[in-house]
Design a protein around this motif. Structure first.
Motif, PDB file in Angstrom:
ATOM      1  N   ARG A 137      12.679  -1.608  -6.587  1.00 44.03           N
ATOM      2  CA  ARG A 137      13.207  -0.262  -6.423  1.00 44.03           C
ATOM      3  C   ARG A 137      12.057   0.717  -6.224  1.00 44.03           C
ATOM      4  O   ARG A 137      11.108   0.748  -7.020  1.00 44.03           O
ATOM      5  CB  ARG A 137      14.014   0.146  -7.652  1.00 44.03           C
ATOM      6  N   LEU A 138      12.126   1.490  -5.168  1.00 43.43           N
ATOM      7  CA  LEU A 138      11.070   2.443  -4.851  1.00 43.43           C
ATOM      8  C   LEU A 138      11.416   3.791  -5.483  1.00 43.43           C
ATOM      9  O   LEU A 138      12.390   4.438  -5.079  1.00 43.43           O
ATOM     10  CB  LEU A 138      10.924   2.582  -3.335  1.00 43.43           C
ATOM     11  N   PRO A 139      10.641   4.229  -6.468  1.00 41.50           N
ATOM     12  CA  PRO A 139      11.023   5.415  -7.244  1.00 41.50           C
ATOM     13  C   PRO A 139      11.004   6.721  -6.464  1.00 41.50           C
ATOM     14  O   PRO A 139      11.636   7.692  -6.880  1.00 41.50           O
ATOM     15  CB  PRO A 139       9.978   5.437  -8.368  1.00 41.50           C
ATOM     16  N   LEU A 160       1.729   8.413  -0.838  1.00 42.06           N
ATOM     17  CA  LEU A 160       1.215   7.690   0.328  1.00 42.06           C
ATOM     18  C   LEU A 160      -0.301   7.777   0.456  1.00 42.06           C
ATOM     19  O   LEU A 160      -0.875   7.180   1.374  1.00 42.06           O
ATOM     20  CB  LEU A 160       1.867   8.225   1.608  1.00 42.06           C
ATOM     21  N   ASN A 161      -0.938   8.533  -0.463  1.00 37.52           N
ATOM     22  CA  ASN A 161      -2.389   8.702  -0.441  1.00 37.52           C
ATOM     23  C   ASN A 161      -2.855   9.211   0.927  1.00 37.52           C
ATOM     24  O   ASN A 161      -3.745   8.642   1.567  1.00 37.52           O
ATOM     25  CB  ASN A 161      -3.091   7.376  -0.776  1.00 37.52           C
ATOM     26  N   ALA A 176       2.684   4.797   5.138  1.00 37.14           N
ATOM     27  CA  ALA A 176       4.105   4.709   4.793  1.00 37.14           C
ATOM     28  C   ALA A 176       4.528   3.254   4.599  1.00 37.14           C
ATOM     29  O   ALA A 176       5.266   2.932   3.655  1.00 37.14           O
ATOM     30  CB  ALA A 176       4.952   5.367   5.879  1.00 37.14           C
ATOM     31  N   GLU A 177       4.055   2.374   5.460  1.00 36.56           N
ATOM     32  CA  GLU A 177       4.417   0.960   5.348  1.00 36.56           C
ATOM     33  C   GLU A 177       3.830   0.331   4.094  1.00 36.56           C
ATOM     34  O   GLU A 177       4.462  -0.527   3.464  1.00 36.56           O
ATOM     35  CB  GLU A 177       3.960   0.207   6.607  1.00 36.56           C
ATOM     36  N   GLN A 178       2.640   0.761   3.713  1.00 42.76           N
ATOM     37  CA  GLN A 178       2.034   0.249   2.485  1.00 42.76           C
ATOM     38  C   GLN A 178       2.874   0.602   1.264  1.00 42.76           C
ATOM     39  O   GLN A 178       2.867  -0.114   0.258  1.00 42.76           O
ATOM     40  CB  GLN A 178       0.619   0.829   2.314  1.00 42.76           C
ATOM     41  N   ALA A 179       3.605   1.701   1.347  1.00 47.61           N
ATOM     42  CA  ALA A 179       4.451   2.135   0.226  1.00 47.61           C
ATOM     43  C   ALA A 179       5.819   1.474   0.242  1.00 47.61           C
ATOM     44  O   ALA A 179       6.598   1.656  -0.701  1.00 47.61           O
ATOM     45  CB  ALA A 179       4.616   3.652   0.265  1.00 47.61           C
ATOM     46  N   ASP A 212       3.720  -3.305  11.633  1.00 46.82           N
ATOM     47  CA  ASP A 212       3.199  -4.481  10.936  1.00 46.82           C
ATOM     48  C   ASP A 212       4.074  -4.898   9.761  1.00 46.82           C
ATOM     49  O   ASP A 212       4.243  -6.096   9.493  1.00 46.82           O
ATOM     50  CB  ASP A 212       1.782  -4.200  10.423  1.00 46.82           C
ATOM     51  N   ALA A 213       4.620  -3.929   9.025  1.00 50.07           N
ATOM     52  CA  ALA A 213       5.382  -4.261   7.823  1.00 50.07           C
ATOM     53  C   ALA A 213       6.583  -5.132   8.153  1.00 50.07           C
ATOM     54  O   ALA A 213       6.827  -6.157   7.490  1.00 50.07           O
ATOM     55  CB  ALA A 213       5.829  -2.991   7.110  1.00 50.07           C
ATOM     56  N   LEU A 214       7.352  -4.768   9.166  1.00 49.10           N
ATOM     57  CA  LEU A 214       8.548  -5.533   9.510  1.00 49.10           C
ATOM     58  C   LEU A 214       8.189  -6.874  10.135  1.00 49.10           C
ATOM     59  O   LEU A 214       8.830  -7.893   9.845  1.00 49.10           O
ATOM     60  CB  LEU A 214       9.425  -4.721  10.465  1.00 49.10           C
TER      61      LEU A 214
END
Length: 346
Positions: free
Chosen positions: A68-70, A92-93, A117-120, A299-301
């Motif tokens: 779960r992403l808070p 997202l730094n 965004a993808e890293q998160a 890359d994430a997907l």
């Protein structure tokens, strides 16, 4: 008809027409003469994205990797644009100077924001049509879509828009994720939530202290305003239309000048895009299909799909649905682009 309406063949044997795709909230402000055909394309796109997202979510749950992403739905408009932006930047730094290095291609600009965004845990897709230029999504009708899911949030950016505008759209849609507001956005922002998300995106890309340096445009000629905005936008890796919008919101130009500037920038962009397409047609060959596909998917997907394939959680057919390609092309997309797939195969 199934191909034309982008519906399963069995839909035409149902007792009643299928319900319209659930868009979440439609945040767009559309002119009365907008194309009904474009609305149908947007509905088809949202059906497709929701189906992809559902497969991803189910695969993560099957793998016990559903975290779960808070930050999803963690903020409200009542907290103000500055507070929402601060939360996005911290989570997202994000670093504005790093964004501004380079161009809107690697290593800076949109690619940097997308990576963060993808890293998160947010999947960011570039989609501007439904498979061919005949189904291109008009930017005035569709600019972006946010699916604010706590496990697998998705953001779609219309890549028919100018590349310098992609970053603004991504930040706008990220604001929707933080507000927990699933929905579709257009080019015109008249609703309160759309103006709020625009303000959040604009405050990151162009802090108010910097826009004040253009205060002298109030009495300048139109040609002088265009020249100064061109230089200002290029130095900061942002779109000229965004600068004009920010000037309007800050009260540094009136609506008449803003309308003239926006019309000029839009016409120049359309002319440049048409010229680029003509040059691409004249070239022999073109970019590699799989490279282009991976760029649009992110890359994430691609990496997630490769890992799920290797672990046999996804079949090639379902993986093809997630990636938007035929099952026969799945391994070409993930084979060279997915670290998870390559590691598992090795």
């Amino acid at each position: 008809m199934a191909k034309h309406y982008r519906r399963p063949l069995l839909a035409f044997y149902m007792a009643a027409p299928p319900t319209q795709a659930e868009r979440g909230e439609d945040f767009r402000t559309l002119p009365p003469e907008h194309s009904i055909a474009q609305d149908a394309l947007v509905d088809a796109l949202i059906r497709d994205v929701r189906a992809r997202q559902q497969i991803v979510r189910e695969a993560l749950e099957e793998e016990d990797a559903a975290i779960r992403l808070p930050f999803v739905g963690s903020m409200t408009m009542r907290q103000g644009a500055n507070a929402v932006l601060a939360s996005i930047v911290e989570t997202l730094n994000l670093d504005l100077e790093r964004y501004r290095r380079g161009t809107n291609r690697q290593p800076g600009g949109f690619a940097y924001l997308r990576h963060q965004a993808e890293q998160a845990g947010i999947y960011v897709l570039l989609i501007g049509n439904l498979g061919s230029h005949h189904t291109s999504l008009d930017v005035e009708t569709f600019r972006g879509f946010a699916l604010a899911d706590e496990v697998a949030p998705f953001v779609v950016v219309n890549d028919q828009d100018a590349q310098t505008a992609w970053a603004f759209t991504l930040l706008h849609e990220l604001c929707h994720i933080w507000l927990g507001a699933t929905g579709v956005s257009g080019a015109v922002a008249e609703s309160a939530v759309e103006q709020f998300c625009n303000d959040v995106a604009g405050r990151f890309l162009l802090p108010s202290a910097e826009i004040e340096t253009l205060a002298g445009l109030r009495g300048a000629s139109f040609e002088s305003a265009v020249t100064r905005i061109n230089d200002f936008a290029e130095q900061r890796n942002i779109s000229r239309s965004m600068v004009a919008y920010k000037l309007l919101r800050e009260g540094l130009i009136d609506r008449e000048l803003w309308s003239r500037l926006t019309a000029l920038f839009r016409s120049q962009w359309k002319a440049a895009r048409a010229s680029e397409r003509e040059r691409n047609r004249e070239r022999e060959g073109g970019p590699n299909y799989y490279v282009v596909r991976r760029h649009r998917l992110g890359d994430a997907l691609v990496n997630l799909t490769g890992r799920m394939l290797a672990e046999r959680i996804l079949s090639p057919t379902k993986a093809g649905k997630v990636l938007g390609v035929k099952a026969s092309n799945v391994y070409g997309v993930v084979g060279a682009g997915s670290a998870g797939f390559n590691a598992a195969q090795g």
